[in-house]
Design an enzyme around this catalytic site. Structure first.
Site, PDB file in Angstrom:
ATOM      1  N   PHE A 180     -10.772 -10.870  13.741  1.00 11.63           N
ATOM      2  CA  PHE A 180      -9.514 -10.127  13.846  1.00 11.63           C
ATOM      3  C   PHE A 180      -8.353 -10.811  13.123  1.00 11.63           C
ATOM      4  O   PHE A 180      -7.226 -10.803  13.611  1.00 11.63           O
ATOM      5  CB  PHE A 180      -9.154  -9.900  15.321  1.00 11.63           C
ATOM      6  CG  PHE A 180     -10.348  -9.670  16.191  1.00 11.63           C
ATOM      7  CD1 PHE A 180     -11.096  -8.519  16.058  1.00 11.63           C
ATOM      8  CD2 PHE A 180     -10.767 -10.619  17.115  1.00 11.63           C
ATOM      9  CE1 PHE A 180     -12.220  -8.307  16.832  1.00 11.63           C
ATOM     10  CE2 PHE A 180     -11.889 -10.419  17.889  1.00 11.63           C
ATOM     11  CZ  PHE A 180     -12.624  -9.253  17.756  1.00 11.63           C
ATOM     12  N   CYS A 181      -8.637 -11.389  11.970  1.00 10.79           N
ATOM     13  CA  CYS A 181      -7.603 -12.093  11.186  1.00 10.79           C
ATOM     14  C   CYS A 181      -6.904 -13.157  12.013  1.00 10.79           C
ATOM     15  O   CYS A 181      -5.692 -13.346  11.896  1.00 10.79           O
ATOM     16  CB  CYS A 181      -6.584 -11.091  10.636  1.00 10.79           C
ATOM     17  SG  CYS A 181      -7.271  -9.908   9.474  1.00 10.79           S
ATOM     18  N   ASN A 182      -7.662 -13.855  12.860  1.00  9.23           N
ATOM     19  CA  ASN A 182      -7.080 -14.873  13.730  1.00  9.23           C
ATOM     20  C   ASN A 182      -8.075 -16.020  13.889  1.00  9.23           C
ATOM     21  O   ASN A 182      -8.711 -16.177  14.925  1.00  9.23           O
ATOM     22  CB  ASN A 182      -6.728 -14.276  15.089  1.00  9.23           C
ATOM     23  CG  ASN A 182      -5.711 -15.119  15.830  1.00  9.23           C
ATOM     24  OD1 ASN A 182      -5.792 -16.344  15.823  1.00  9.23           O
ATOM     25  ND2 ASN A 182      -4.760 -14.474  16.461  1.00  9.23           N
ATOM     26  N   THR A 214      -3.314 -14.284  10.575  1.00  4.26           N
ATOM     27  CA  THR A 214      -3.446 -14.803   9.210  1.00  4.26           C
ATOM     28  C   THR A 214      -2.155 -14.660   8.410  1.00  4.26           C
ATOM     29  O   THR A 214      -1.772 -15.559   7.652  1.00  4.26           O
ATOM     30  CB  THR A 214      -4.586 -14.066   8.490  1.00  4.26           C
ATOM     31  OG1 THR A 214      -5.800 -14.250   9.215  1.00  4.26           O
ATOM     32  CG2 THR A 214      -4.755 -14.573   7.064  1.00  4.26           C
TER      33      THR A 214
END
EC number: 2.8.1.9
Length: 777
Positions: free
Chosen positions: A343-345, A148
């Protein structure tokens, strides 16, 4: 036990692992490393090293000795202590470059507050240009599976007119900018990162702001400013976090001493991930269906292309996905720590889970945001489970995780796919210089799994022989009775059962007005300290005292109001409960010493301040225009109610899964205790309460504030503190994937009421049923 089960037990042994992997344990020293530097993780299987790895004790001790032996001044001064700081920081810069196989001639280290701050520095300092007729302008190209914090650069780039292009990875190029997070590498220090800048690219960075230490010269009365020539001098605004930077020296030294270097760490951790991947991908339910859907573009054949991370979803025996939130909660019961979600992805999450752009938007409109527990929407996962290994991970971590998966999620007896057995038993060459020949990677697992038909549509989950609750077939609205009343004076400690009890403005009088906190003032719960359930509080209304009792301890007494030390001023402190900041009063040294002795760590007892008002969160049964509902130190609402008929059905599921009906009566009470309700009612049908809007108990009206979402705390036996996977595992099956049980209730005392309302067991319970049909369980 059939041959397949024997295969798994053998394959999950250390001997089997070592027969296929020759690079484990740093020449046999890993157990010594654990014993000397990581004794605090005994009994814990920590598998979130990609989130943050763990720091060794010797690192902290070495750093502490350094701090106690030297005087480090502000590096912007020129006195001897400041020069020592400057020289030590410059040494740390060199160690960072050395670690990344480069030198000051090629790269410069700019220290930041973290890797995200390093990326933000590039975003805000790069001279973005919009395309014109004469030149192409700037292009910001990022990978679709970037973090992110990388994708976020596009907001700055596009605002400046630059072209933004999401791309797929094809080949790598020498990086101009490399963000670093040091706690990811060492576990300590946090709040410190760096940006490696290729010297040839450093000159193009520009910034408008200049802070202390960045100016070679400037004028206060004229727009005149000359930056320092070095990139680090230009971009490290203000005083750098020099003590944290000095700690890096100890980090690098300790890592080298414990492991022998990154090459050995790579082989050690990859071996664990590879073996876990092979076994997990081979597990089958008794009907032959796979247990896991693994998301990977490699076959874990080469550490140069695959890290020590495994990402997956679990499937039940019907082929339906198991929500990652359920996996996380059960893992916590076994002291296994993983990470779940996206996971911020978002890009990688969409790619492997097959989530379209429109579905992301629709999920948001339906209330799902990053980081919540909405793990399944229409039977499809919104995220996954991730485990990751660190340099101090051992084969026991791998073994504990695999046995947890088998015990909690495999419809037995467990089978191992025959096609993978030979690969599992294959021996890796012992040449440590080039142990892996070049291999052509096959088709990504996610695609192959779909071809095999393992991603079947969602199916209702039921235990054999026990029907799931079917919406629309309930007899709801029939009167029942109030069977039990419990209050919990100290949050997460044992219940106090009463036959009748007065109601107060925050709930049952004195319910959850106290809580135990650690040395940092953080609330302790049975999630971290299951022995809290062995502390039995008693309320003595006549003497206005609270007493605490526990096995092997003399009782201790605390006034219901204020501190036990009459000569001391009551200490006012701030704590947090479910994200809310609450004002509390410390209950004194005597009870703090009592708690610390019993729990084996520094603890204190605090009480909610009588002058503090905590309002219930919006959306929890509140009606616009009504006065706010006030709470004690409860999580969500004033009261929690459960139905004994629902308990009985859940108990049938548990007994069916365990293959035994023994001791059902005692188990029923134990199950009631685990759900830690205030009010236990006798309903006529299981889960009829799902459709209730309002409830009259005796003469007292209550409003339903919503269902109670359950966590791993219900896995704690309230009489012993022991953990188990039940009843959370059976609750998910009983409720068709949901883990809600019980209702939150609220009650507001009338302002003009002279007498305090009292609840008594045996009182009639009359619900008001929703006109809308219930949602699926």
């Amino acid at each position: 036990m059939d041959d397949h089960a024997l295969d798994f037990n053998h394959l999950c042994s250390f001997e089997s692992f070592r027969s296929t992997w020759n690079f484990y344990g740093y020449d046999g020293t890993v157990e010594d490393v654990i014993k000397e530097d990581f004794a605090r993780i005994k009994g814990i299987t920590y598998l979130d090293h990609a989130g943050t790895t763990l720091y060794p004790e010797s690192l902290i001790k070495g750093f502490l000795q350094d701090m106690c032996s030297n005087i480090y001044g502000n590096p912007h001064s020129n006195n001897p202590s400041s020069r020592l700081t400057h020289d030590t920081v410059e040494r740390a810069r060199y160690r960072v470059l050395q670690h990344f196989n480069t030198s000051p001639e090629e790269y410069t280290v700019i220290f930041t507050s973290g890797s995200t701050a390093a990326l933000k520095l590039v975003a805000e300092s790069f001279p973005w240009k919009a395309p014109t007729a004469e030149e192409l302008g700037s292009q910001f190209c990022y990978l679709t599976d970037n973090h992110t914090s990388v994708v976020g650069i596009r907001a700055v780039a596009s605002a400046s007119g630059a072209v933004v292009l999401p791309i797929l990875p094809e080949e790598e190029h020498p990086a101009d900018f490399v963000p670093i997070s040091f706690y990811k590498m060492f576990g300590f220090p946090t709040g410190l990162g760096a940006l490696l800048v290729r010297n040839s690219a450093a000159e193009i960075l520009r910034k408008a702001y200049f802070g202390g230490g960045t100016a070679a010269a400037y004028l206060a009365g004229e727009d005149y400013y000359v930056p320092r020539p070095a990139a680090s001098g230009r971009f490290e605004d203000g005083t750098i976090s020099f003590l944290d930077i000095i700690a890096l020296h100890h980090c690098f030294e300790t890592l080298q001493r414990l492991t022998g270097g990154m090459d050995r760490i790579q082989l050690h951790t990859f071996g664990l991930a590879r073996y876990t991947y092979m076994l997990l991908s081979s597990l089958r339910h008794s009907n032959g269906r796979p247990v896991a859907q693994i998301y990977s573009s490699t076959e874990y054949d080469d550490p140069a292309t695959q890290g020590a991370i495994l990402n997956f979803s679990l499937l039940n025996s019907q082929g339906s996905f198991v929500g990652y939130s359920q996996v996380d909660k059960l893992a916590s019961l076994f002291n296994i720590q993983v990470r779940t979600g996206c996971f911020c992805n978002t890009g990688a999450c969409q790619l492997y889970l097959g989530i379209s752009n429109q579905e992301v938007k629709s999920n948001l409109e339906a209330g799902h945001v990053c980081g919540d527990n909405v793990d399944l929407i229409e039977g499809r996962p919104t995220g996954s489970v991730r485990i990751s290994f660190g340099y101090m991970s051992t084969f026991s971590d791998c073994q504990n995780f695999l046995k947890f998966i088998v015990d909690c999620f495999v419809q037995g007896p467990v089978k191992v796919g025959k096609e993978n057995v030979e690969r599992l038993r294959s021996t890796i060459p012992s040449n440590t210089q080039q142990p892996f020949p070049h291999l052509t990677n096959g088709q990504p697992n996610c695609e192959r799994r779909e071809e095999e038909g393992n991603l079947s549509p969602a199916a209702k989950v039921t235990s054999p022989g026990v029907p799931a609750v079917t919406p629309g077939k309930r007899s709801v609205g029939s009167p029942g009775t109030l069977a039990n009343i419990f209050l919990y004076p100290i949050k997460s400690c044992a219940a106090l059962e009463v036959s009748s009890w007065p109601l107060g403005p925050l709930g049952l009088l004195y319910d959850r007005l106290w809580m135990v906190v650690n040395m940092n003032g953080v609330c302790l719960s049975q999630k971290q300290e299951p022995r809290l359930c062995l502390i039995r509080p008693q309320i003595h209304l006549a003497t206005k005292e609270l007493s605490l009792q526990a096995p092997g301890m003399d009782p201790v007494f605390v006034p219901l109001e204020g501190s036990s030390e009459k000569d001391l001023t009551v200490q006012v402190c701030q704590s947090k409960v479910c994200g809310d900041r609450v004002q509390t009063l410390d209950c004194g040294e005597r009870v703090a010493a009592w708690l610390s002795e019993f729990l084996g760590k520094p603890c204190r007892l605090i009480r909610q301040s009588p002058n503090f008002t905590r309002d219930m969160k919006k959306g929890r049964g509140k009606v616009p225009g009504e006065s706010p509902v006030s709470l004690s130190l409860v999580n969500e609402a004033q009261y929690l109610m459960i139905n004994k008929a629902s308990i009985k059905l859940l108990l049938e599921h548990i007994n069916q899964r365990q293959g035994s009906d023994n001791h059902q009566h005692s188990d029923e009470q134990q199950l009631i205790d685990r759900f830690r309700a205030n009010l236990v009612i006798w309903g006529k049908e299981p889960f009829e309460e799902d459709d209730w809007m309002n409830i009259m108990i005796g003469d007292t009206p209550f409003k339903v504030a919503g269902p109670c979402g359950r966590c791993q705390m219900i896995g704690v036996d309230q009489s012993t503190g022991a953990r188990s996977q039940q009843p959370l595992q059976s609750l998910s099956a009983c409720r068709n994937g949901k883990v809600t049980f019980g209702l939150y209730l609220i009650h507001q005392l009338p302002e003009n009421e002279a007498d305090t309302p009292t609840l008594s067991i045996g009182s009639p319970v009359i619900p008001q049923v929703s006109n809308c049909s219930s949602k699926a369980n």
